[in-house]
Design a protein around this motif. Structure first.
Motif, PDB file in Angstrom:
ATOM      1  N   GLU A   1      -1.639  12.286   5.567  1.00 44.13           N
ATOM      2  CA  GLU A   1      -1.156  10.941   5.917  1.00 44.13           C
ATOM      3  C   GLU A   1       0.228  10.664   5.340  1.00 44.13           C
ATOM      4  O   GLU A   1       0.947   9.811   5.824  1.00 44.13           O
ATOM      5  CB  GLU A   1      -2.146   9.878   5.431  1.00 44.13           C
ATOM      6  CG  GLU A   1      -3.380   9.816   6.285  1.00 44.13           C
ATOM      7  CD  GLU A   1      -4.285   8.652   5.925  1.00 44.13           C
ATOM      8  OE1 GLU A   1      -3.880   7.768   5.114  1.00 44.13           O
ATOM      9  OE2 GLU A   1      -5.401   8.582   6.466  1.00 44.13           O
TER      10      GLU A   1
ATOM     11  N   GLU B   1       4.922  -3.067   6.478  1.00 44.87           N
ATOM     12  CA  GLU B   1       5.618  -2.235   5.493  1.00 44.87           C
ATOM     13  C   GLU B   1       6.946  -1.707   6.004  1.00 44.87           C
ATOM     14  O   GLU B   1       7.334  -0.579   5.717  1.00 44.87           O
ATOM     15  CB  GLU B   1       4.750  -1.018   5.083  1.00 44.87           C
ATOM     16  CG  GLU B   1       3.347  -1.365   4.665  1.00 44.87           C
ATOM     17  CD  GLU B   1       3.289  -2.079   3.322  1.00 44.87           C
ATOM     18  OE1 GLU B   1       2.186  -2.497   2.926  1.00 44.87           O
ATOM     19  OE2 GLU B   1       4.335  -2.228   2.668  1.00 44.87           O
TER      20      GLU B   1
ATOM     21  N   LYS C   1       8.024   7.534   2.034  1.00 40.51           N
ATOM     22  CA  LYS C   1       7.193   6.323   2.021  1.00 40.51           C
ATOM     23  C   LYS C   1       5.746   6.758   1.966  1.00 40.51           C
ATOM     24  O   LYS C   1       5.238   7.395   2.890  1.00 40.51           O
ATOM     25  CB  LYS C   1       7.439   5.513   3.290  1.00 40.51           C
ATOM     26  CG  LYS C   1       6.677   4.191   3.278  1.00 40.51           C
ATOM     27  CD  LYS C   1       6.991   3.382   4.513  1.00 40.51           C
ATOM     28  CE  LYS C   1       6.184   2.105   4.504  1.00 40.51           C
ATOM     29  NZ  LYS C   1       6.379   1.301   5.693  1.00 40.51           N
TER      30      LYS C   1
ATOM     31  N   GLN D   1       3.514   6.813   8.905  1.00 42.63           N
ATOM     32  CA  GLN D   1       4.410   7.955   8.748  1.00 42.63           C
ATOM     33  C   GLN D   1       4.154   9.053   9.783  1.00 42.63           C
ATOM     34  O   GLN D   1       5.008   9.888  10.037  1.00 42.63           O
ATOM     35  CB  GLN D   1       4.281   8.553   7.338  1.00 42.63           C
ATOM     36  CG  GLN D   1       4.852   7.631   6.250  1.00 42.63           C
ATOM     37  CD  GLN D   1       6.306   7.308   6.496  1.00 42.63           C
ATOM     38  OE1 GLN D   1       7.150   8.221   6.547  1.00 42.63           O
ATOM     39  NE2 GLN D   1       6.638   6.033   6.677  1.00 42.63           N
ATOM     40  N   TRP D   2       2.955   9.049  10.373  1.00 44.88           N
ATOM     41  CA  TRP D   2       2.714  10.100  11.367  1.00 44.88           C
ATOM     42  C   TRP D   2       3.133   9.690  12.765  1.00 44.88           C
ATOM     43  O   TRP D   2       3.235  10.510  13.653  1.00 44.88           O
ATOM     44  CB  TRP D   2       1.246  10.554  11.329  1.00 44.88           C
ATOM     45  CG  TRP D   2       0.246   9.479  11.691  1.00 44.88           C
ATOM     46  CD1 TRP D   2      -0.204   9.188  12.932  1.00 44.88           C
ATOM     47  CD2 TRP D   2      -0.403   8.584  10.813  1.00 44.88           C
ATOM     48  NE1 TRP D   2      -1.107   8.155  12.888  1.00 44.88           N
ATOM     49  CE2 TRP D   2      -1.249   7.751  11.580  1.00 44.88           C
ATOM     50  CE3 TRP D   2      -0.384   8.371   9.417  1.00 44.88           C
ATOM     51  CZ2 TRP D   2      -2.046   6.761  11.032  1.00 44.88           C
ATOM     52  CZ3 TRP D   2      -1.177   7.373   8.885  1.00 44.88           C
ATOM     53  CH2 TRP D   2      -1.996   6.579   9.687  1.00 44.88           C
TER      54      TRP D   2
ATOM     55  N   ASP E   1       0.852  -1.177   0.000  1.00 45.58           N
ATOM     56  CA  ASP E   1       0.000   0.000   0.000  1.00 45.58           C
ATOM     57  C   ASP E   1       0.897   1.239   0.000  1.00 45.58           C
ATOM     58  O   ASP E   1       0.678   2.207  -0.730  1.00 45.58           O
ATOM     59  CB  ASP E   1      -0.893  -0.047   1.238  1.00 45.58           C
ATOM     60  CG  ASP E   1      -1.847   1.125   1.265  1.00 45.58           C
ATOM     61  OD1 ASP E   1      -2.193   1.567   2.364  1.00 45.58           O
ATOM     62  OD2 ASP E   1      -2.234   1.596   0.176  1.00 45.58           O
ATOM     63  N   LYS E   2       1.931   1.167   0.811  1.00 51.65           N
ATOM     64  CA  LYS E   2       2.881   2.279   0.845  1.00 51.65           C
ATOM     65  C   LYS E   2       4.237   1.761   0.407  1.00 51.65           C
ATOM     66  O   LYS E   2       4.599   0.625   0.666  1.00 51.65           O
ATOM     67  CB  LYS E   2       3.015   2.817   2.270  1.00 51.65           C
ATOM     68  CG  LYS E   2       1.745   3.471   2.771  1.00 51.65           C
ATOM     69  CD  LYS E   2       2.023   4.124   4.111  1.00 51.65           C
ATOM     70  CE  LYS E   2       0.780   4.778   4.684  1.00 51.65           C
ATOM     71  NZ  LYS E   2      -0.339   3.878   4.847  1.00 51.65           N
TER      72      LYS E   2
ATOM     73  N   TYR F   1       8.415   3.248  -0.693  1.00 43.55           N
ATOM     74  CA  TYR F   1       9.325   4.391  -0.823  1.00 43.55           C
ATOM     75  C   TYR F   1       9.443   4.772  -2.283  1.00 43.55           C
ATOM     76  O   TYR F   1       9.677   3.922  -3.122  1.00 43.55           O
ATOM     77  CB  TYR F   1      10.698   4.039  -0.241  1.00 43.55           C
ATOM     78  CG  TYR F   1      10.701   4.183   1.268  1.00 43.55           C
ATOM     79  CD1 TYR F   1      10.343   3.101   2.076  1.00 43.55           C
ATOM     80  CD2 TYR F   1      11.006   5.397   1.875  1.00 43.55           C
ATOM     81  CE1 TYR F   1      10.311   3.244   3.447  1.00 43.55           C
ATOM     82  CE2 TYR F   1      10.982   5.538   3.245  1.00 43.55           C
ATOM     83  CZ  TYR F   1      10.628   4.455   4.029  1.00 43.55           C
ATOM     84  OH  TYR F   1      10.601   4.598   5.381  1.00 43.55           O
TER      85      TYR F   1
ATOM     86  N   LYS G   1      10.604  -0.885   5.979  1.00 43.61           N
ATOM     87  CA  LYS G   1      11.542  -0.706   4.863  1.00 43.61           C
ATOM     88  C   LYS G   1      12.776  -1.573   5.016  1.00 43.61           C
ATOM     89  O   LYS G   1      13.488  -1.863   4.070  1.00 43.61           O
ATOM     90  CB  LYS G   1      11.940   0.779   4.818  1.00 43.61           C
ATOM     91  CG  LYS G   1      12.838   1.176   3.655  1.00 43.61           C
ATOM     92  CD  LYS G   1      13.336   2.595   3.883  1.00 43.61           C
ATOM     93  CE  LYS G   1      14.467   2.943   2.931  1.00 43.61           C
ATOM     94  NZ  LYS G   1      15.076   4.222   3.260  1.00 43.61           N
TER      95      LYS G   1
ATOM     96  N   ASP H   1      -0.301  -0.172  10.570  1.00 44.07           N
ATOM     97  CA  ASP H   1       0.395   1.025  10.093  1.00 44.07           C
ATOM     98  C   ASP H   1      -0.561   2.009   9.420  1.00 44.07           C
ATOM     99  O   ASP H   1      -0.176   3.100   9.051  1.00 44.07           O
ATOM    100  CB  ASP H   1       1.548   0.656   9.140  1.00 44.07           C
ATOM    101  CG  ASP H   1       1.048  -0.079   7.906  1.00 44.07           C
ATOM    102  OD1 ASP H   1       1.685   0.019   6.841  1.00 44.07           O
ATOM    103  OD2 ASP H   1       0.008  -0.766   8.003  1.00 44.07           O
ATOM    104  N   THR H   2      -1.817   1.636   9.244  1.00 44.82           N
ATOM    105  CA  THR H   2      -2.768   2.546   8.616  1.00 44.82           C
ATOM    106  C   THR H   2      -3.878   2.881   9.618  1.00 44.82           C
ATOM    107  O   THR H   2      -4.081   2.166  10.605  1.00 44.82           O
ATOM    108  CB  THR H   2      -3.407   1.939   7.352  1.00 44.82           C
ATOM    109  OG1 THR H   2      -4.038   0.700   7.705  1.00 44.82           O
ATOM    110  CG2 THR H   2      -2.372   1.679   6.275  1.00 44.82           C
TER     111      THR H   2
END
Lengths: 824, 235
Positions: A800, B81, A717, B42-43, A677-678, A680, B83, B11-12
């Protein structure tokens, strides 16, 4: 000049007597032949005082106890004149003048046979009587002629006394009864010791002495051996082992069992040769050809090949084994010429040939037979020693064993080829010793014979090699007749066999459901049988001239049946293959279907990474849509929802729906990674690439894009789906504002920040929003005819990602609206 | 109404899902309080280190954020997710289960966004590529020894959460823990020297994370209760 003459020294007696005739049996045979020539119906060969005698004591006159061989016949006899003018006349032979006497061809003609007496014993008493005449008696002491080194003593100088004696004197002296006519030779003081074995050996020779077929036509000639001293020994012996008794003629006109044989004769006038080959007693062919042997005529040859069964039958019939009997005997004018054909004698060189090719040639152990020469012209001259005949030109034409072959080998080689190539030696299944036991039991018949090869294939092969066997030049052949019954029988057998084979195949076809392999196998068998039949037909066609049409038609009908069946099977095979192919295909399709269905139930192991990502994203978007709809639905129903919340949830639903559409649009791009979904990505590069393919995705030519990246980049990302939707929305707004140009300027205000200026040349935002730009991002607010959801979703999605968006106003870069997007 | 608590680690944003869980739970007469912990998003930069999930930070912040909060069920998103390329350091739902599971032993564990055979397949595929047995073993151990109750697909993990919570019967340990957490900040002063000076919330954590110490404490409490009951009885 003086007149001189040949003289005959007294030693000539030995030269033409005991020194010439070296074999006692030959000597007796000569005397027996003389009896035969004297028209005697019988001759007795009597042995007396053989075992016990006074031979050692006798010097002058034999006594009653001296060993004796008595040859007694009832021929025409001799008188005084005969004795003195003929018998005592050395080398004179009346038989030379008369080749035939009394209906018999004369046996001897050299005039020296009488000297066989000298060979056999030291003394000779001749008693002879003609009809209506007196007995005459001549006594010879052969020692009187055995004077050495007296060149002046001629044989004529030894005088002999011949007397006439009365019948009673005859009886008294000889001990024999009177006879009307005949001759009695009493040979006394035998020069050799006659054992039982020696007498038996004589008997064997006497058995083969005369060929009754050739020697006489009507009259019999009996020979009897009498040896009283061996009577006791004869008790409990088999007939042929007995010494005493009549000699049975062992020359077979026809063996009393089926053999393979060849017989051939040169006509009396010498013009033609007629040859007949028989196999197991049945005539195979008859050939009449021109006779190229100019010195030969009136000759008959018969040769028998003895297979395992024949050898046993021979032994059973004759009492002796065929190897002991000998091989090919020679008869001239009815009398056998020893030692030709005796056991161990190889006068024709058969064994030498056999040694050169054991499997190609016949030897003396495998054959018996005879050559019968009727020699009226004295062409075949018997050697005086009676050990054969002179190797003259006629003899060579008869016996030559190399090319160009003599008459015997011309015929013999045909039999040989027949045996070797035609009937393959006609081998029995079992060994001779085993068969001998079976055959000697009661109840045996030839129908029980078992051979390695079946009759049909054997006979077919004979047919196919017949011309090769005959090997006659066309210009020499006068007539060749192949036995029609033989051919016909083969045809019938073949037809029967082929029909049976065909029926078996038909039964296979009809009785069960066949698969392709089985049909193919049957077809192969059928093809093979058809080929066999065709080969047979081809061989057969050479000989079919004289066969009835019905039989010929039978064969071609059969061939046709085979061909028809073959065609049917080929069609069946082809159909079955088709069915098999279809079944296979159906199976494969079913398998494939199953796999497809299975595919859905199995884990995602076989799913590509792209597909996995796609599924993942769809699930997320669908789940989000579903949840919001459920909540919306419930709250609307319960009346517990405010307008703002409705709009918010609807914007989420719309955004996720667009995301799902976006997925379907982007999935075909080869660089679209939906694994996560995400992910980099370099935002700048993404924007460049996305804008570049914008027209591919949306199929529009109305917008022109200008991108200035200023070598900027920022890795972040984020969901590229979401990023795509953000730009989709902005571009959509520009389109709705009737823009024809979009300019995107990007730069990095700092290392980890990115600023994107999105401008168009559209009509811009309404004036009323000029002071309240943030309102545009609220739900339900729109400057176009849109839903008012888009910018709200854009802002939310950017948040987001760690970014934000604001409207800068109209005319900042281009005429229309300018948005600023920041990533920090 | 029965009260249950659950935590979703993803993560969402899961607010929509949490809303559905609550709404559907209420239909079944279960009051489900559902929280979320966005590891990998990411937040939540406080959980990251250079963009990668920092497991130690995650554990520490988990303890701080959820101190005194009992969770009947914790649902872990398998696919976070991360990395990180190094498989030994890459953080997945299994990693979190393993670490968080140590401190929340009694919570029901649910993994979603992956079925068991997918998980195993991933572990085996990874092993085939890397030949890293240690990592493979560690992951399999996580599956075996962390009390994972079930696996769910992303499309229906919310209903799975409700089902599991509905089926969970409170036991004595839950009751003690619940009470301890209710008086989360009170300090324990007597009867069990080992825990003297700790807050009830701390003790509740120990009871959940350390079975041996927890059982000793429980035994002590029971002894105390019995002796009190005897005393009361005698009185």
């Amino acid at each position: 000049m003086a007149k001189v003459h040949f003289r005959t020294n007294v030693q000539i007696k030995s030269i033409i007597g005991k020194d010439l005739i070296t074999d006692d049996n030959v000597a007796v045979l000569e005397l027996v032949k003389n009896s035969f020539d004297a028209n005697s119906k019988k001759v007795e060969v009597i042995f007396e005082n053989i075992v016990q005698n006074d031979d050692d004591e006798i010097i002058m006159i034999p006594s009653s106890n001296t060993s004796k061989i008595i040859i007694k016949d009832t021929g025409i006899g001799m008188d005084l004149i005969d004795i003195s003018d003929k018998w005592l006349n050395i080398a004179y032979s009346e038989k030379k003048e008369h080749s035939e006497n009394f209906g018999r061809l004369v046996a001897g003609n050299k005039g020296v046979g009488r000297f066989s007496c000298d060979k056999l014993g030291e003394y000779l008493d001749i008693y002879s009587k003609k009809k209506d005449a007196n007995y005459v008696h001549l006594f010879i002491d052969w020692k009187k002629f055995e004077v050495d080194n007296d060149k002046y003593l001629d044989i004529e100088d030894i005088s002999l006394n011949v007397d006439e004696i009365s019948p009673s004197d005859f009886e008294n002296v000889t001990g024999f009864e009177n006879f009307e006519h005949g001759t009695l030779l009493k040979i006394s003081k035998c020069r050799e010791i006659w054992t039982a074995r020696k007498i038996l050996s004589l008997k064997r020779q006497l058995e083969k002495l005369i060929n009754p077929n050739q020697a006489f036509r009507q009259n019999n000639f009996d020979i009897e051996i009498k040896a009283s001293e061996f009577i006791k020994e004869d008790i409990n012996k088999a007939e042929y082992e007995k010494i005493n008794g009549k000699i049975k003629n062992k020359i077979f006109e026809k063996l009393n069992f089926r053999t393979t044989s060849i017989s051939s004769s040169i006509s009396k006038n010498g013009e033609t040769i007629t040859t007949i080959l028989q196999d197991r007693g049945r005539e195979i062919f008859k050939l009449i050809e021109k006779n190229k042997f100019n010195l030969l005529k009136d000759i008959y040859i018969a040769v028998y090949y003895l297979n395992t069964y024949s050898k046993i039958y021979f032994s059973k019939q004759t009492g002796i084994r065929s190897v002991d009997f000998g091989s090919i005997s020679l008869f001239i004018n009815g009398f056998r010429i020893p030692p030709y054909g005796d056991e161990g004698d190889d006068w024709l060189g058969l064994e030498i040939r056999k040694g050169q090719g054991n499997k190609r040639y016949l030897g003396t152990r495998e054959i018996v037979g005879r050559i019968e020469i009727t020699d009226n012209n004295d062409q075949f001259k018997i050697i005086s020693s009676r050990t054969g005949i002179v190797n003259n030109a006629p003899f060579l034409q008869l016996t030559k064993s190399s090319s160009p072959f003599g008459y015997f080998y011309k015929i013999f080689r045909r039999l040989e080829r027949f045996v070797v190539e035609g009937i393959k030696w006609d081998s029995a299944k079992e060994k001779e010793t085993v068969l001998e036991e079976k055959i000697n039991k009661a109840g045996w018949s030839s129908s029980k014979e078992e051979y390695i090869e079946n009759d049909l294939s054997r006979n077919k092969r004979i047919l196919s090699v017949i011309n090769k066997i005959i090997d006659a030049r066309k210009d020499e052949v006068i007539e060749l007749v192949i036995n029609e019954d033989f051919i016909s029988d083969i045809l019938d057998e073949q037809a029967k066999k082929s029909k049976e084979e065909l029926n078996n195949i038909l039964a296979e076809i009809e009785n069960k459901e066949l698969n392709v392999e089985e049909v193919t196998s049957l077809l192969t068998i059928l093809k093979s049988k058809t080929n066999d039949l065709d080969d047979f037909a081809s061989t057969f066609s050479e000989f079919s001239e004289n066969l009835p049409k019905a039989q010929l038609n039978k064969l071609s009908t059969l061939q046709q049946s085979f061909i028809t069946k073959q065609s049917e099977l080929i069609i069946l095979e082809s159909k079955l293959r088709e069915v098999e192919q279809r079944e296979k295909q159906a199976k494969e399709e079913l398998e494939l279907e199953r796999e497809k269905n299975t595919y859905f139930r199995t884990s995602s192991r076989t799913i590509s990474e792209d597909a996995k990502g796609l599924i993942h994203n769809i699930k997320i978007t669908a789940k989000t849509i579903n949840s919001n709809i459920d909540t919306l639905y419930e709250k609307i129903l319960s009346g517990q929802i405010k307008e703002k919340e409705i709009l918010t949830r609807l914007s989420v639903i719309k955004f996720n729906a667009e995301k799902a559409i976006k997925i379907s649009q982007l999935i075909t791009r080869s660089n679209f990674k939906t694994q996560a979904d995400k992910q980099y990505c370099d935002i700048v590069k993404f924007i460049e690439q996305y804008i570049a393919l914008y027209s591919d995705i949306y199929d529009t030519n109305s917008l022109h894009f200008e991108i200035n990246t200023n070598s900027s980049s920022l890795e972040r990302k984020l969901s590229i789906l979401d990023l795509s939707l953000i730009f989709d929305d902005l571009i959509s707004n520009s389109e709705k504002a009737k823009a024809t140009q979009i300019q995107i300027d990007i730069h990095n205000p700092s290392k980890n920040a990115l600023k994107i200026m999105f401008s168009d040349n559209g009509i811009g935002v309404e004036k009323k929003f000029e002071q309240k730009f943030d309102q545009l991002f609220e739900l339900g607010v729109t400057t176009t005819d849109g839903s008012g959801i888009g910018l709200h979703s854009v802002r939310k999605a950017l948040k987001e990602m760690g970014g934000n968006i604001q409207l800068l106003g109209n005319g900042k870069k281009l005429r229309g609206a300018t948005f600023e997007i920041n990533f920090q | 109404m029965e009260k249950k608590t659950c935590l979703i680690i993803d993560d969402t944003d899961q607010s929509d899902i949490r809303e559905r869980i609550r709404a559907n739970g209420l239909k079944l007469n279960i009051d489900i309080e559902c929280r979320e912990f966005n590891v990998g998003s990411q937040w939540r930069t406080d959980l990251l280190n250079d963009g990668n999930i920092d497991i130690e930070k995650v554990i520490q912040i988990f303890k701080e954020e959820f101190n005194g909060v009992k969770f009947d069920l914790i649902a872990f998103d398998y696919d976070l997710e991360d990395k990180e390329q190094d498989l030994e350091r890459k953080v997945t739902g299994l990693t979190l289960i393993s670490r968080i599971g140590e401190i929340r032993k009694r919570s029901i564990k649910l993994i979603y966004s992956a079925m068991l055979n997918d998980l195993l397949q991933d572990i085996f595929e990874e092993y085939k590529k890397t030949q890293n047995l240690r990592t493979a073993k560690s992951r399999i151990k996580s599956l075996l020894f962390n009390g994972i109750r079930d696996f769910a697909d992303r499309s229906d993990y919310d209903s799975k959460i409700i089902t599991l919570l509905q089926a969970k019967e409170p036991n004595i340990d839950d009751l003690i823990e619940e009470k301890m957490r209710e008086y989360n900040s009170m300090t324990f002063l007597s009867i069990y020297p080992a825990f003297k000076g700790m807050t009830f919330g701390n003790i509740a954590d120990i009871m959940e994370s350390d079975i041996i110490r927890g059982n000793k404490f429980k035994r002590e409490i029971i002894d105390q209760i019995i002796s009190n009951m005897v005393e009361i009885n005698e009185k």
